[in-house]
Write an enzyme that holds these catalytic residues in place. Structure first.
Site, PDB file in Angstrom:
ATOM      1  N   LYS A   1       0.911  -1.201  -0.056  1.00 61.55           N
ATOM      2  CA  LYS A   1       0.084   0.005   0.016  1.00 61.55           C
ATOM      3  C   LYS A   1       0.970   1.443   0.105  1.00 61.55           C
ATOM      4  CE  LYS A   1      -3.327   2.327   2.934  1.00 61.55           C
ATOM      5  NZ  LYS A   1      -4.281   2.351   4.005  1.00 61.55           N
TER       6      LYS A   1
ATOM      7  N   ASP B   1      -2.735   9.986   4.264  1.00 59.07           N
ATOM      8  CA  ASP B   1      -4.069   9.426   4.145  1.00 59.07           C
ATOM      9  C   ASP B   1      -4.860  10.387   5.157  1.00 59.07           C
ATOM     10  OD1 ASP B   1      -6.491   8.282   4.191  1.00 59.07           O
ATOM     11  OD2 ASP B   1      -6.041   6.525   5.453  1.00 59.07           O
TER      12      ASP B   1
ATOM     13  N   LYS C   1     -10.666  12.329   8.574  1.00 58.14           N
ATOM     14  CA  LYS C   1     -10.216  11.821   9.554  1.00 58.14           C
ATOM     15  C   LYS C   1     -10.197  13.163  10.505  1.00 58.14           C
ATOM     16  CE  LYS C   1      -6.889   8.237   8.213  1.00 58.14           C
ATOM     17  NZ  LYS C   1      -7.797   7.013   8.897  1.00 58.14           N
TER      18      LYS C   1
ATOM     19  N   ARG D   1      -7.785  -0.616   0.191  1.00 55.75           N
ATOM     20  CA  ARG D   1      -8.290  -1.647  -0.380  1.00 55.75           C
ATOM     21  C   ARG D   1      -8.655  -1.288  -1.831  1.00 55.75           C
ATOM     22  NH1 ARG D   1     -13.074  -2.034   4.053  1.00 55.75           N
ATOM     23  NH2 ARG D   1     -11.421  -1.325   5.365  1.00 55.75           N
TER      24      ARG D   1
HETATM   25  N1  BES Z   1      -4.722   4.385   6.935  1.00 49.55           N
HETATM   26  C1  BES Z   1      -6.000   3.790   7.598  1.00 49.55           C
HETATM   27  C2  BES Z   1      -5.811   2.789   8.497  1.00 49.55           C
HETATM   28  C3  BES Z   1      -4.839   3.203   9.738  1.00 49.55           C
HETATM   29  C4  BES Z   1      -5.355   3.580  11.007  1.00 49.55           C
HETATM   30  C5  BES Z   1      -3.485   2.740   9.830  1.00 49.55           C
HETATM   31  C6  BES Z   1      -4.580   3.855  11.750  1.00 49.55           C
HETATM   32  C7  BES Z   1      -2.875   2.970  10.947  1.00 49.55           C
HETATM   33  C8  BES Z   1      -3.055   3.792  11.926  1.00 49.55           C
HETATM   34  C9  BES Z   1      -7.007   3.145   6.500  1.00 49.55           C
HETATM   35  O1  BES Z   1      -6.891   3.658   5.348  1.00 49.55           O
HETATM   36  C10 BES Z   1      -8.259   3.584   7.292  1.00 49.55           C
HETATM   37  O2  BES Z   1      -8.412   4.785   7.424  1.00 49.55           O
HETATM   38  N2  BES Z   1      -9.209   2.488   7.706  1.00 49.55           N
HETATM   39  C11 BES Z   1     -10.291   2.898   7.949  1.00 49.55           C
HETATM   40  C12 BES Z   1     -11.427   1.784   7.783  1.00 49.55           C
HETATM   41  C13 BES Z   1     -12.774   2.029   7.930  1.00 49.55           C
HETATM   42  C14 BES Z   1     -13.289   3.193   7.201  1.00 49.55           C
HETATM   43  C15 BES Z   1     -13.438   0.975   7.351  1.00 49.55           C
HETATM   44  C16 BES Z   1     -10.291   2.676   9.625  1.00 49.55           C
HETATM   45  O3  BES Z   1      -9.381   1.859  10.140  1.00 49.55           O
HETATM   46  O4  BES Z   1     -10.947   3.447  10.510  1.00 49.55           O
HETATM   47 ZN    ZN Z   2      -4.993   4.394   4.738  1.00 49.30          ZN
HETATM   48 ZN    ZN Z   3      -7.884   5.753   5.234  1.00 56.37          ZN
END
Ligand code: BES
Ligand code: ZN
Ligand code: ZN
Length: 499
Positions: free
Chosen positions: A253, A258, A265, A339
């Protein structure tokens, strides 16, 4: 600068710090036993027994007793506990030693003296990795400690040290890439680093720019990248040794930042998101070491790279996108972007590469850290053999991967009325298990759409959202990006991978 490692048969090379191992006492009430090099202490005027007794030393890993010397060029002797003397204990001991020695110019240690190649390699890797730091200060203090000598009895250890150097170098490359602030680290910048790596390490490289991505239909990467001023990329690197045994595809990835996109976020949530390309960084790190480690397997790295931003042209919740190969996703949360880009890369792999094994590595879900905590990576695999070989490789490399189930019963949470899949679970199903759900999403991309006969390759997915970063220094890991996964993947390839 990276700590320079070498081997020598004798510690009397004028190193400022001399570190010797101690093991726990064999009977209660006795002092820990000083190992290789103990015979030198009297000549240096060191009373080890007095120091060990005063410090109530136990000989356990990470315990270090420091004794000032000031004789024969030796400024300090460190007595470092190594517990059972296994590779894991030696890693802890070496890390503790190098931290105590950081304000001296040179270190010589007998920690691995009289031990096997695995022990030499573990000590070598840990010394280099624990002394890593990343800075963008205007006046950075240069590292004082620049050289470490491993005192060994067997000159064959030179090979183990060469492997330690290559492995630690690969982890450091991954850490440097992930620690680089996103202001500097645009998708184009990261793709340029991959091209540079290919040049340095004699790999074949191909980079897709946005026009090429559009022409080829990489709808996932384009959808995630469109909210950013900085255009996405897709990188392919190939290590193709002559008479290769098998073919492995590694997918990482590469989200250079992000923000969550329109599903924005919180500030706290995005403050660490420059490391959301840690999976891609790990894959690039691995590629950098394949030649030095003489990996006889064909290895292709795929890194989909995009910046997930909420610009005016960003993907909206409710949009339907078409991935590479034709599958469609309903994007209901733009923060589940990893994903989407990985799906394109996996579809590309099964269409064009048909490898025996695909392994992807990604900071995919916060959920992966809920049950496991932040120090273990979540390991999913479609075959028992692949799961076991990766877990064993992680263990050998000093990393922690823990097996997770791919729960068939949760799959219907990803059904969409308008697309092949939704990108986040239908919450009314109340399955929870966000890391498992993300795995089920990715698994769909192991076969071309509409195909029932295609034999999917074995596949493993490493969700490293937890261990890709560390909140503080711990053993051979340093605060910030950790380069997690590089050591596990290299060990796995060294062990012969597919089979
Ligand atoms: N990059 C994040 C996941 C992440 C979160 C990595 C905290 C490291 C620390 C990923 O892209 C994400 O935001 N995932 C979401 C998925 C949800 C929207 C289903 C998450 O984990 O909240
Ligand atoms: Zn991410
Ligand atoms: Zn994300």
């Amino acid at each position: 600068m990276t700590l320079a490692l070498s081997v020598a048969p004798s510690p009397l090379g004028g190193a400022a710090v001399l570190a010797l191992p101690t093991t726990p006492a064999t009977s209660p009430g006795e002092l820990p036993v000083v190992g290789a090099g103990a015979d030198l202490l009297a000549g240096l005027g060191v009373d080890a027994a007095a120091a060990l007794s005063r410090e109530e030393a136990k000989g356990e890993p990470a315990e270090v007793v420091a004794i000032p010397v000031g004789r024969d060029g030796v400024e300090t002797v460190l007595l470092a506990g190594i517990g059972d003397g296994g590779a894991a204990s030696l890693r802890k001991a070496a890390a503790a030693v190098v931290r105590r020695a950081k304000n001296y110019e040179s270190l010589a240690t007998t920690l691995a003296h009289g031990r096997d190649d695995e022990a030499v390699r573990a000590v070598g890797e840990s010394l280099v990795l624990a002394s890593y730091f990343f800075t963008r200060k205007s006046e950075p203090k240069p590292a004082k400690l620049t050289t470490a000598v491993l005192v060994v009895d067997d000159p064959v250890a030179e090979g183990a040290i060469a492997r330690a150097r290559a492995t630690a170098g690969a982890v450091i490359l991954a850490r440097d890439l992930a620690n680089t602030p996103s202001l500097e680290k645009s998708p184009e910048w990261l793709a340029d680093r991959a091209v540079e790596l290919a040049r340095d390490c004699k790999l074949e490289v191909q980079v897709w720019d946005v026009d090429h991505l559009r022409r080829d239909g990489f709808g996932g990467i384009l959808a995630v990248g469109r909210g950013s001023e900085r255009q996405p990329r897709f990188v392919r690197l190939d290590h193709a040794p002559k008479q290769a045994r098998g073919h492995v595809v590694l997918v990482g990835k590469g989200i250079t930042f992000d923000s969550g996109g329109l599903s924005l976020k919180t500030n706290e949530g995005m403050a660490t998101m420059k490391t959301d390309m840690s999976g891609g960084a790990a894959v690039l790190g691995v590629m950098s070491a394949l030649q030095a480690l003489q990996i006889g397997i064909k290895v292709t790295a795929l890194v989909p790279i995009a910046e997930n931003m909420p610009g005016g042209d960003a993907t909206r919740p409710g949009d339907v996108i078409t991935h590479y190969g034709g599958r469609t996703s309903e994007v209901l949360n733009t923060d589940a972007e990893g994903r989407l880009v990985l799906a394109d890369a996996m579809a590309y792999a099964i269409t064009h590469l048909r490898p025996e094994v695909i392994v992807d590595i990604a900071t995919l879900t916060g959920a992966a850290t809920l049950g496991l905590g932040k120090r273990h990576g979540a390991l999913y695999a479609t075959t028992d053999r692949l799961r076991q070989s990766l877990a064993a490789a992680a263990d050998a490399g000093g990393e922690r991967l823990w097996p997770m189930p791919i729960v068939e019963g949760y799959r219907d949470a990803l059904d969409s009325p308008v697309a092949d899949l939704r990108n986040v679970a239908d919450q009314s199903k109340h399955y929870s298990g966000g890391s498992i759900i993300a795995t089920l999403f990715l698994r769909e991309f192991l076969t071309p759409p509409g195909s029932t006969t295609a034999i999917a390759p074995a596949w493993a997915h490493l969700d490293v959202a937890g261990p890709a970063r560390a909140d503080s220094d711990e053993d051979d890991v340093t605060k910030g990006a950790t380069g997690f996964g590089v050591r596990a993947l290299l060990r796995w390839l060294e062990a012969g991978a597919p089979a």
